[in-house]
Motif scaffolding. Structure first.
Motif: not given
Length: 214
Positions: A82-103
């Motif tokens: 929210e404060h640093s939306p340009d951090e690509y690595s954190l968006w990718n980490f967010r995807k990893e967390l979402l996939r784990k929730r799906c699994d």
């Protein structure tokens, strides 16, 4: 004919001068097409701006490094993005967390609330930085990967709602090419035989409002 030609040349020179002045303003004052990034707002107990945001991002990266994937991890990453939306690595980490929730879920999908929260997070990030590559890419990932993340009903609803998000962003900045590209991508995902005509009418409306909108 000669008078008309002179008048036309005057308008051209005025247009070039206006564009040049706009470029200088954007260069000097950090805006794009006259639209500024939203200033980062710090909590009152943090006086060192740079240190606060470095610590915030470092905390989120530390969560990833030690392998946390609980609710606290989601909140830490969300706060950093929210404060640093340009951090690509954190968006990718967010995807990893979402996939784990799906699994981990029984139907291998996010809940309605999780889906809405994720879209809300990216919208808050885009409010802070309307041209944030990472936030736009994350929204498109949610929509294009929807078969693995949410139900078909949610996907259809989200696609139509996404067009309205793009429209609002273009009202704020009609030259936001990220919003234009995202809108075209979303439109291509909607099964609508009249979609091309609708898109053409929308673009013509914008051109008629400002013919200089390249």
């Amino acid at each position: 004919g000669r008078v008309a030609g002179v008048i036309r040349e005057v308008y051209i020179v005025k247009g070039v001068a206006r564009a040049f002045c706009g470029w200088v303003r954007d260069y000097l004052f950090g805006s794009m097409h006259g639209v500024r990034k939203v200033t980062r707002v710090l909590p009152s107990d943090h006086e060192d701006v740079d240190r606060y945001f470095r610590d915030l991002i470092a905390s989120a990266l530390r969560v990833r490094r030690i392998g946390l994937d609980d609710e606290q991890a989601m909140q830490t990453v969300a706060r950093a993005l929210e404060h640093s939306p340009d951090e690509y690595s954190l968006w990718n980490f967010r995807k990893e967390l979402l996939r784990k929730r799906c699994d981990a879920s029984t139907d291998m999908r996010l809940t309605q609330a999780e889906w809405d929260d994720e879209l809300a997070l990216t919208e808050r990030a885009l409010h802070r930085h309307p041209k944030g590559y990472g936030a736009w890419a994350h929204r498109l990932w949610l929509l294009t990967e929807a078969g693995d993340v949410t139900s078909d009903e949610n996907r259809t609803r989200a696609l139509h709602a996404e067009l309205e998000v793009c429209n609002r962003m273009l009202l704020a900045d009609e030259r936001n090419f990220h919003a234009w590209a995202h809108r075209m991508a979303v439109r291509s995902l909607i099964d609508d035989p009249e979609g091309a005509q609708v898109q053409l009418e929308f673009t013509m409306e914008k051109i008629n409002a400002n013919f200089a909108n390249y």
